[in-house]
Design a protein around this motif. Structure first.
Motif, mmCIF file in Angstrom:
data_model
loop_
_atom_site.group_PDB
_atom_site.id
_atom_site.type_symbol
_atom_site.label_atom_id
_atom_site.label_comp_id
_atom_site.label_asym_id
_atom_site.label_seq_id
_atom_site.Cartn_x
_atom_site.Cartn_y
_atom_site.Cartn_z
ATOM 1 N N ASP A 169 3.927 -2.595 -8.544
ATOM 2 C CA ASP A 169 2.918 -1.548 -8.714
ATOM 3 C C ASP A 169 3.181 -0.446 -9.632
ATOM 4 O OD1 ASP A 169 0.095 -0.077 -8.946
ATOM 5 O OD2 ASP A 169 -0.381 -0.390 -6.442
ATOM 6 N N MET A 202 5.990 9.579 9.539
ATOM 7 C CA MET A 202 6.452 8.801 10.392
ATOM 8 C C MET A 202 8.387 8.756 10.260
ATOM 9 S SD MET A 202 4.681 5.043 10.530
ATOM 10 C CE MET A 202 4.236 4.671 8.852
ATOM 11 N N HIS A 238 5.158 -1.461 2.493
ATOM 12 C CA HIS A 238 4.483 -1.549 1.416
ATOM 13 C C HIS A 238 4.915 0.108 0.530
ATOM 14 C CE1 HIS A 238 -0.113 -1.219 2.256
ATOM 15 N NE2 HIS A 238 0.078 0.967 2.231
ATOM 16 N N GLU A 255 0.612 -5.585 -1.157
ATOM 17 C CA GLU A 255 0.078 -4.511 -0.695
ATOM 18 C C GLU A 255 -1.442 -4.444 0.613
ATOM 19 O OE1 GLU A 255 0.440 -1.298 -4.083
ATOM 20 O OE2 GLU A 255 -1.535 -2.564 -4.351
ATOM 21 N N HIS A 256 -1.796 -4.990 0.747
ATOM 22 C CA HIS A 256 -2.865 -5.158 1.709
ATOM 23 C C HIS A 256 -2.311 -5.899 3.455
ATOM 24 C CE1 HIS A 256 -6.949 -4.893 -1.145
ATOM 25 N NE2 HIS A 256 -5.913 -4.355 -1.354
ATOM 26 N N GLY A 278 -3.449 7.045 8.405
ATOM 27 C CA GLY A 278 -3.779 5.288 7.883
ATOM 28 C C GLY A 278 -5.232 4.289 7.885
ATOM 29 N N GLY A 286 0.309 -3.755 4.665
ATOM 30 C CA GLY A 286 -0.727 -2.444 4.835
ATOM 31 C C GLY A 286 -1.696 -2.460 6.063
ATOM 32 N N ASP A 287 -2.036 -3.614 6.628
ATOM 33 C CA ASP A 287 -2.857 -3.870 7.520
ATOM 34 C C ASP A 287 -1.503 -3.952 8.872
ATOM 35 O OD1 ASP A 287 -4.884 -4.445 7.148
ATOM 36 O OD2 ASP A 287 -5.470 -6.251 6.040
ATOM 37 N N TYR A 311 -6.982 8.779 -1.702
ATOM 38 C CA TYR A 311 -6.487 7.848 0.014
ATOM 39 C C TYR A 311 -5.438 7.799 -0.800
ATOM 40 C CZ TYR A 311 -5.274 3.608 -3.647
ATOM 41 O OH TYR A 311 -5.473 2.468 -4.664
ATOM 42 N N LYS A 354 -13.854 -0.135 -1.066
ATOM 43 C CA LYS A 354 -15.145 0.032 -2.350
ATOM 44 C C LYS A 354 -16.427 0.273 -1.692
ATOM 45 C CE LYS A 354 -12.040 0.387 -6.236
ATOM 46 N NZ LYS A 354 -10.571 -0.398 -5.623
ATOM 47 N N THR A 411 0.855 -1.944 8.796
ATOM 48 C CA THR A 411 1.584 -0.663 9.153
ATOM 49 C C THR A 411 0.391 -0.410 10.854
ATOM 50 O OG1 THR A 411 2.352 -0.809 6.991
ATOM 51 C CG2 THR A 411 1.931 1.121 8.176
ATOM 52 N N LEU A 412 -0.958 -0.288 9.728
ATOM 53 C CA LEU A 412 -1.704 0.092 11.084
ATOM 54 C C LEU A 412 -1.794 -0.855 12.217
ATOM 55 C CD1 LEU A 412 -3.661 2.772 10.347
ATOM 56 C CD2 LEU A 412 -5.008 1.362 9.219
ATOM 57 N N THR A 449 -0.662 9.820 12.139
ATOM 58 C CA THR A 449 -0.159 8.703 11.079
ATOM 59 C C THR A 449 -1.516 7.665 11.314
ATOM 60 O OG1 THR A 449 2.332 8.888 11.626
ATOM 61 C CG2 THR A 449 0.887 6.506 10.555
ATOM 62 N N GLY A 488 0.796 10.428 5.511
ATOM 63 C CA GLY A 488 0.570 8.960 7.547
ATOM 64 C C GLY A 488 2.091 8.639 7.027
ATOM 65 N N VAL A 528 1.403 0.884 14.428
ATOM 66 C CA VAL A 528 0.778 1.859 15.077
ATOM 67 C C VAL A 528 0.377 1.460 15.424
ATOM 68 C CG1 VAL A 528 -0.249 4.178 14.478
ATOM 69 C CG2 VAL A 528 0.935 3.117 12.360
ATOM 70 N N GLY A 545 -2.268 8.479 2.470
ATOM 71 C CA GLY A 545 -1.249 7.717 2.760
ATOM 72 C C GLY A 545 -0.007 7.733 3.065
HETATM 73 C C1 HEM Z 1 2.980 5.492 1.413
HETATM 74 C C2 HEM Z 1 2.339 5.797 1.098
HETATM 75 C C3 HEM Z 1 1.409 4.557 0.767
HETATM 76 C C4 HEM Z 1 0.759 4.050 -0.557
HETATM 77 C C5 HEM Z 1 1.365 4.594 -1.846
HETATM 78 C C6 HEM Z 1 0.168 3.480 -0.513
HETATM 79 C C7 HEM Z 1 -0.326 2.584 -1.464
HETATM 80 C C8 HEM Z 1 -0.963 1.845 -0.832
HETATM 81 C C9 HEM Z 1 -2.112 0.838 -1.966
HETATM 82 C C10 HEM Z 1 -1.924 1.086 -3.034
HETATM 83 C C11 HEM Z 1 -3.260 0.427 -1.734
HETATM 84 C C12 HEM Z 1 -3.866 -1.084 -2.327
HETATM 85 C C13 HEM Z 1 -5.043 -0.248 -2.500
HETATM 86 C C14 HEM Z 1 -6.269 -1.340 -3.004
HETATM 87 O O1 HEM Z 1 -5.973 -2.648 -3.414
HETATM 88 O O2 HEM Z 1 -6.878 -0.857 -3.554
HETATM 89 C C15 HEM Z 1 -2.833 0.239 0.178
HETATM 90 C C16 HEM Z 1 -3.335 -0.516 1.552
HETATM 91 C C17 HEM Z 1 -3.629 -0.042 2.151
HETATM 92 N N1 HEM Z 1 -2.349 1.192 3.510
HETATM 93 FE FE1 HEM Z 1 -1.634 1.804 2.249
HETATM 94 N N2 HEM Z 1 -0.554 3.309 1.553
HETATM 95 C C18 HEM Z 1 0.852 4.966 2.111
HETATM 96 C C19 HEM Z 1 1.040 4.527 3.310
HETATM 97 C C20 HEM Z 1 -0.317 3.586 4.502
HETATM 98 C C21 HEM Z 1 -0.497 4.000 5.466
HETATM 99 C C22 HEM Z 1 0.876 5.333 6.432
HETATM 100 C C23 HEM Z 1 -0.734 3.228 6.466
HETATM 101 C C24 HEM Z 1 -1.032 2.837 7.414
HETATM 102 C C25 HEM Z 1 -0.566 3.813 9.206
HETATM 103 C C26 HEM Z 1 -1.380 2.417 5.213
HETATM 104 C C27 HEM Z 1 -2.326 0.882 5.342
HETATM 105 C C28 HEM Z 1 -3.102 0.958 4.835
HETATM 106 C C29 HEM Z 1 -3.900 -0.579 4.931
HETATM 107 C C30 HEM Z 1 -4.468 -0.762 6.394
HETATM 108 C C31 HEM Z 1 -4.664 -0.130 3.453
HETATM 109 C C32 HEM Z 1 -5.417 -1.727 3.042
HETATM 110 C C33 HEM Z 1 -4.751 -3.325 3.768
HETATM 111 C C34 HEM Z 1 -6.075 -4.108 3.246
HETATM 112 O O3 HEM Z 1 -6.914 -4.062 2.716
HETATM 113 O O4 HEM Z 1 -6.807 -5.127 4.580
HETATM 114 N N3 HEM Z 1 -0.864 2.462 4.145
HETATM 115 N N4 HEM Z 1 -2.135 0.908 0.466
#
Ligand code: HEM
Length: 217
Positions: A98, A126, A90, A43-44, A160, A47-48, A115, A169, A50-51, A156, A122, A54, A119
């Motif tokens: 999850d 897209m 992601h 997930e991390h 993000g 997510g990283d 959050y 946290k 994706t951002l 977005t 965002g 962008v 997300g």
């Molecule tokens: C589709 C909807 C999305 C869902 C359901 C979602 C869900 C999540 C979840 C569950 C986590 C981990 C949270 C944790 O461990 O506590 C996360 C982390 C993250 N997400 Fe998303 N996300 C979504 C969309 C996005 C989008 C569109 C972006 C960027 C443009 C993004 C960027 C990130 C980033 C940067 C992290 C953290 C990475 C890190 O900890 O290094 N997410 N997301």
């Protein structure tokens, strides 16, 4: 420099480079490199990326203008689509590992955890950008309307960053870094917009396929 940027090999190379993060994750998954909580790791990481994609996509136009390399535009659409691709990865990790497709849990998560709400917003923003990223769509809806639509990528980027900021946290240094990069990239556009004299209206349909993109200037 121009011949490098216009070469089809450079485009193929950039494409392969964009696949490296996925390759590394697959490699780590098969070699026990995902740590004690693989779902969170994936997930991390996704997510990283994706951002990051962008941000990289939003950086093309400023770089193109500052470096006076108009051919950089050839890579913008591909980079934007990779942002969407990593966003899909992601979301897939979230839905499969999850939430294990628990629709009730997903619904509750989107509504209750702010959050996740931001997300999700965002990501949804897209979708129209990816669907309309082709030259055909620019012709169909007109360059001006297409450009307006593709400004959704700015939202977005903001969503993000907020998504990341709200999920951490305590240590907010990474979200702050992303926020700074996005502020520079979006601030540059605001500066450009207000510092330029108004241009006379012109035909907005690009002449070549490479000029299409997932983001407007
Ligand atoms: C589709 C909807 C999305 C869902 C359901 C979602 C869900 C999540 C979840 C569950 C986590 C981990 C949270 C944790 O461990 O506590 C996360 C982390 C993250 N997400 Fe998303 N996300 C979504 C969309 C996005 C989008 C569109 C972006 C960027 C443009 C993004 C960027 C990130 C980033 C940067 C992290 C953290 C990475 C890190 O900890 O290094 N997410 N997301």
């Amino acid at each position: 420099m121009n011949s490098i940027l216009t070469s089809k090999w450079t485009k193929a190379l950039v494409f392969l480079i964009c696949l490296v993060p996925l390759g590394v994750l697959i490699w780590e998954a098969f070699n026990g490199g995902l740590g004690s909580n693989p779902t969170q790791f994936l997930e991390h990481a996704t997510g990283d990326w994706t951002l990051r994609f962008v941000a990289i996509t939003l950086a093309v136009t400023p770089l193109r203008k500052l470096l006076r390399q108009p051919q950089l535009i050839r890579f913008r659409r591909m980079l934007g689509l990779f942002a969407f691709f990593y966003g899909c990865c992601h979301l897939s990790v979230y839905l499969t590992f999850d939430q294990v497709f628990d629709l009730h849990g997903i619904y509750a998560d989107v509504l209750k955890r702010r959050y996740i709400t931001v997300g999700f917003t965002g990501f949804v923003l897209m979708i129209p950008l990816a669907l309309t990223s082709t030259a055909g769509w620019i012709r169909r809806i007109g360059g001006k309307r297409w450009s307006m639509l593709h400004r959704l990528i700015y939202l977005t980027a903001v969503a993000g960053v907020i998504h990341f900021w709200w999920l951490v946290k305590s240590d907010i240094h990474l979200p702050v870094e992303y926020a700074t990069v996005m502020a520079i990239l979006l601030g540059w556009r605001v500066y450009e917009h207000y510092s330029k004299p108004a241009r006379p209206a012109r035909a907005a349909t690009p002449a070549r396929k490479e000029q299409t993109s997932v983001v407007p200037d």
